[in-house]
Design a protein around this motif. Structure first.
Motif, PDB file in Angstrom:
ATOM      1  N   ARG A 210      95.658  49.451  52.812  1.00 16.87           N
ATOM      2  CA  ARG A 210      94.409  49.883  53.431  1.00 16.87           C
ATOM      3  C   ARG A 210      93.243  49.244  52.678  1.00 16.87           C
ATOM      4  O   ARG A 210      93.372  48.865  51.512  1.00 16.87           O
ATOM      5  CB  ARG A 210      94.302  51.410  53.409  1.00 16.87           C
ATOM      6  N   VAL A 241      95.209  50.944  48.356  1.00 19.71           N
ATOM      7  CA  VAL A 241      93.902  50.580  48.895  1.00 19.71           C
ATOM      8  C   VAL A 241      93.303  49.430  48.087  1.00 19.71           C
ATOM      9  O   VAL A 241      93.416  49.386  46.859  1.00 19.71           O
ATOM     10  CB  VAL A 241      92.938  51.792  48.903  1.00 19.71           C
ATOM     11  N   GLU A 287      89.074  50.759  56.501  1.00 22.15           N
ATOM     12  CA  GLU A 287      89.014  52.177  56.856  1.00 22.15           C
ATOM     13  C   GLU A 287      87.572  52.664  56.926  1.00 22.15           C
ATOM     14  O   GLU A 287      87.255  53.582  57.684  1.00 22.15           O
ATOM     15  CB  GLU A 287      89.781  53.013  55.817  1.00 22.15           C
ATOM     16  N   ARG A 353      88.071  58.693  48.956  1.00 25.55           N
ATOM     17  CA  ARG A 353      89.405  59.286  49.072  1.00 25.55           C
ATOM     18  C   ARG A 353      89.460  60.293  50.216  1.00 25.55           C
ATOM     19  O   ARG A 353      90.476  60.391  50.922  1.00 25.55           O
ATOM     20  CB  ARG A 353      89.787  59.955  47.752  1.00 25.55           C
ATOM     21  N   LEU A 356      90.034  58.382  53.334  1.00 29.43           N
ATOM     22  CA  LEU A 356      91.396  57.847  53.369  1.00 29.43           C
ATOM     23  C   LEU A 356      92.420  58.936  53.673  1.00 29.43           C
ATOM     24  O   LEU A 356      93.426  58.682  54.352  1.00 29.43           O
ATOM     25  CB  LEU A 356      91.724  57.180  52.035  1.00 29.43           C
ATOM     26  N   GLU A 357      92.171  60.141  53.189  1.00 26.91           N
ATOM     27  CA  GLU A 357      93.122  61.238  53.382  1.00 26.91           C
ATOM     28  C   GLU A 357      92.921  61.979  54.694  1.00 26.91           C
ATOM     29  O   GLU A 357      93.763  62.799  55.072  1.00 26.91           O
ATOM     30  CB  GLU A 357      93.015  62.219  52.208  1.00 26.91           C
ATOM     31  N   PRO A 359      92.210  60.496  58.111  1.00 22.74           N
ATOM     32  CA  PRO A 359      91.949  59.383  59.041  1.00 22.74           C
ATOM     33  C   PRO A 359      91.432  59.826  60.403  1.00 22.74           C
ATOM     34  O   PRO A 359      90.653  59.102  61.029  1.00 22.74           O
ATOM     35  CB  PRO A 359      93.313  58.692  59.151  1.00 22.74           C
TER      36      PRO A 359
END
Length: 397
Positions: A210, A241, A287, A353, A356-357, A359
């Protein structure tokens, strides 16, 4: 609007060398191209020369400044008033639209020749100079006097942020009725939503990883230290990432050294300066996008409206920003990203974060940002607003 504004003769002047893949060039090309497509007869005086292979839908009038960055600004200030005078006499524009510094000679000429002038304002140059040393503070005081006289001669002023408008009114004494906020924009034919997987394949990126995108000139004012330190914290927490850095600048060597010292050299991809079309693919592969993370003293006064914000939103990606006036308000109002409350690496890592956690929430933020940007911040929409203000200046004159 197209029929009503058809044929307005506009002479522009922009202290922006074209041919570089930066925000200023994108702004000039995007805005003037759309003004021409709306039916205006557009010419623009510019420094240097653009390669002949680059088509423009408006007529460019080049001042021969050369490409030496140490000399072209001086040559521009020396020659551009004469090119401006010649263009007004030859093409007889109905209105002039100016962007740059030290515009007093051009505005005096516009007044003497009976041409109403509008000035686009992207920054507070005097404010930037005031905190760069004693001799620059003296220069700032002189520049402030020139700016005030210039603003008095302009029929309309077009600041890109509400904070700049307030500065013009409260510090320069400009009548509020002469100020119209017109934000920066983006080209929806270049920056639009694409699937991440498709973008990774196109760029040859690892599909299993990512990415977070940072598209910007690499200069000290863009919070590069905080970005690198924050990503180092994030990299220690999230192993899959990487950071995509798209752009060039004087601070790139220092930024690369920081990455090596923090042990994240292999996790940061420096793509260099690329055309907008390729930058859009890098954003699509990410992302989220990172805008300005820190507001220096001047940014706290005048706000920010960077083109990278609209590029990220045009690609439907959520945006991470710091407590930067105008930027933070847009992100909060549209709920299209996260405003990082503290200027610390840990706070940056926590915000990144979270996206990312989560989405699904990140996707929803990106879609809200895309809808807002598409509704009123394309170059077409910006050109429509600008054209209406120019017609207003013409009638007021």
């Amino acid at each position: 609007m197209r029929g009503r504004k058809m044929g307005m003769r506009i002479l522009g002047l922009a202290q922006v060398p074209l041919g570089r893949h930066d925000g200023a060039s994108a702004h000039v090309i995007g805005l003037y191209s759309e003004l021409a497509r709306l039916g205006a007869e557009v010419r623009c005086i510019l420094p240097g020369t653009l390669p002949a292979s680059t088509p423009l839908p408006f007529q460019a009038i080049y001042v021969p400044t050369g490409r030496d960055i140490r000399r072209w600004t001086f040559i521009w200030h020396l020659l551009s008033p004469w090119w401006f005078l010649g263009a007004v006499l030859r093409y007889r524009p109905q209105v002039v639209y100016l962007r740059g510094h030290l515009l007093l000679p051009h505005l005096v000429l516009a007044r003497l020749l009976g041409r109403p002038a509008a000035v686009e304002i992207n920054e507070d140059k005097s404010g930037e100079l005031e905190w760069q040393g004693e001799w620059r503070r003296r220069l700032a005081r002189l520049n402030r006097i020139i700016e005030r006289w210039s603003y008095r001669l302009a029929w309309r002023l077009l600041p890109v942020t509400p904070q700049l408008r307030d500065l013009l009114v409260h510090e320069h004494g400009v009548e509020p009725a002469r100020c119209r906020v017109v934000s920066n924009g983006f080209d929806p034919a270049v920056f639009f939503p694409r699937p991440k997987e498709e973008a990774k394949r196109y760029l040859g990126l690892d599909a299993r990883r990512r990415y977070i995108a940072f598209v910007s000139q690499l200069t000290p004012r863009h919070s590069l230290d905080l970005l690198v330190q924050g990503f180092a914290v994030l990299a220690g927490q999230v192993p899959d990432v990487d950071l995509l850095v798209v752009g060039e600048g004087m601070a790139r060597p220092q930024m690369m050294r920081w990455c090596e010292e923090l042990g994240i050299g292999e996790r940061v991809i420096f793509a260099g300066e690329v055309p907008a079309e390729r930058a859009a693919w890098y954003i699509a592969a990410a992302e989220c996008g990172v805008a300005q993370l820190r507001a220096d003293r001047n940014a706290r006064r005048v706000g920010a409206s960077p083109l990278k914000l609209w590029a990220y939103l045009g690609c439907a990606r959520p945006v991470l920003v710091g407590q930067v006036p105008n930027l933070a308000e847009i992100i909060r109002e549209w709920d299209c990203g996260l405003v990082i409350e503290e200027e610390t690496p840990a706070a940056f890592a926590a915000a990144a974060r979270y996206l990312l956690e989560h989405p699904e929430k990140a996707e929803e933020m990106g879609q809200r940002g895309y809808a807002g940007a598409l509704a009123g911040y394309t170059w077409h929409a910006v050109a429509q607003k600008t054209l209406a203000i120019l017609e207003e200046a013409l009638h007021a004159a």
